[in-house]
Design a protein around this motif. Structure first.
Motif, short mmCIF file in Angstrom:
data_model
loop_
_atom_site.label_atom_id
_atom_site.label_comp_id
_atom_site.label_asym_id
_atom_site.label_seq_id
_atom_site.Cartn_x
_atom_site.Cartn_y
_atom_site.Cartn_z
N GLY A 133 0.81 -1.21 0.00
CA GLY A 133 0.00 0.00 0.00
C GLY A 133 0.84 1.26 0.00
N PHE A 134 1.91 1.25 0.79
CA PHE A 134 2.82 2.39 0.86
C PHE A 134 3.49 2.64 -0.49
CE2 PHE A 134 7.25 3.80 1.63
CZ PHE A 134 6.99 5.07 2.11
N LEU A 135 3.96 1.57 -1.12
CA LEU A 135 4.60 1.71 -2.42
C LEU A 135 3.61 2.16 -3.49
CD1 LEU A 135 7.00 -1.36 -2.42
CD2 LEU A 135 7.56 1.04 -2.06
N LEU A 189 9.10 11.96 -6.08
CA LEU A 189 8.57 10.86 -5.28
C LEU A 189 8.66 9.53 -6.02
CD1 LEU A 189 5.47 12.53 -3.60
CD2 LEU A 189 7.67 11.98 -2.57
N LEU A 190 8.52 9.57 -7.33
CA LEU A 190 8.67 8.36 -8.13
C LEU A 190 10.10 7.84 -8.03
CD1 LEU A 190 7.19 6.46 -10.05
CD2 LEU A 190 7.97 7.88 -11.93
N VAL A 191 11.05 8.76 -8.07
CA VAL A 191 12.46 8.37 -7.93
C VAL A 191 12.71 7.80 -6.53
CG1 VAL A 191 14.83 9.25 -7.88
CG2 VAL A 191 13.25 10.01 -9.66
N LEU A 192 12.13 8.41 -5.50
CA LEU A 192 12.28 7.88 -4.14
C LEU A 192 11.69 6.48 -4.01
CD1 LEU A 192 11.52 10.95 -1.83
CD2 LEU A 192 13.72 9.85 -2.26
N ALA A 193 10.53 6.27 -4.59
CA ALA A 193 9.90 4.94 -4.54
C ALA A 193 10.77 3.91 -5.24
CB ALA A 193 8.51 4.99 -5.17
N VAL A 236 12.51 0.63 -3.38
CA VAL A 236 12.31 -0.75 -3.84
C VAL A 236 13.63 -1.37 -4.25
CG1 VAL A 236 11.26 -2.15 -5.64
CG2 VAL A 236 9.92 -0.40 -4.50
N ASP A 237 14.47 -0.61 -4.90
CA ASP A 237 15.73 -1.15 -5.42
C ASP A 237 16.75 -1.40 -4.33
OD1 ASP A 237 17.35 -1.93 -7.63
OD2 ASP A 237 18.49 -0.07 -7.34
N ILE A 238 16.82 -0.53 -3.33
CA ILE A 238 17.89 -0.62 -2.33
C ILE A 238 17.42 -1.23 -1.02
CG2 ILE A 238 19.51 0.73 -0.94
CD1 ILE A 238 19.53 2.76 -3.27
N PRO A 259 14.28 -5.08 -1.45
CA PRO A 259 14.15 -6.12 -2.49
C PRO A 259 13.80 -7.48 -1.93
CG PRO A 259 16.45 -5.55 -2.15
CD PRO A 259 15.63 -4.58 -1.35
N GLN A 260 14.21 -7.78 -0.71
CA GLN A 260 13.92 -9.09 -0.13
C GLN A 260 12.48 -9.21 0.34
OE1 GLN A 260 15.95 -6.84 1.19
NE2 GLN A 260 15.32 -6.47 3.29
N ARG A 261 11.78 -8.11 0.49
CA ARG A 261 10.40 -8.14 0.99
C ARG A 261 9.38 -8.28 -0.13
NH1 ARG A 261 9.12 -9.79 5.31
NH2 ARG A 261 7.18 -8.67 5.20
N LEU A 262 9.76 -8.01 -1.37
CA LEU A 262 8.81 -8.04 -2.47
C LEU A 262 8.88 -9.33 -3.24
CD1 LEU A 262 9.20 -4.42 -3.76
CD2 LEU A 262 7.45 -5.31 -2.28
#
Length: 108
Positions: free
Chosen positions: A77-79, A92-96, A100-102, A105-108
């Motif tokens: 939901g946050f993402l 904000l798109l760059v922050l998201a 996700v990238d840094i 990654p192990q949670r998705l």
């Protein structure tokens, strides 16, 4: 009426796999080693038998998919909110993307 307890060796013998494979299934189901040593109830034994029969008893192929937790749902939901806001504010798109990238990654 006392519930009957079934040993790991009996289950393994009945379905034709090793006791180690049955033990791996128990670990994946979240059953402690001490509880398993005392014996398993009939319902748990039936679940194990069905899992082994579905996967042919091959080692390493029997897995239990984890159910989504509230934490997982909150993360998604946050993402989604960050991505939606990112349409109006590209930063904000760059922050998201960086999150996700840094960080996750192990949670998705």
């Amino acid at each position: 009426m006392a519930k009957t307890k079934i040993s790991i060796q009996d289950i393994a013998r009945e379905v034709g796999v090793s006791a180690n494979q049955v033990h791996k299934i128990l670990v994946e189901l979240g059953i402690s080693e001490a509880e398993a040593k005392r014996g398993l109830d009939e319902e748990t034994a039936q679940i194990i038998k069905e899992m082994v029969q579905e996967h042919g008893g091959e080692a390493g192929t029997i897995t239990v998919a984890p159910e989504p937790t509230v934490r997982d749902l909150a993360l998604v939901g946050f993402l989604a909110a960050l991505l939606a806001l990112g349409l109006r504010r590209p930063f904000l798109l760059v922050l998201a993307y960086a999150y996700v990238d840094i960080v996750a990654p192990q949670r998705l």
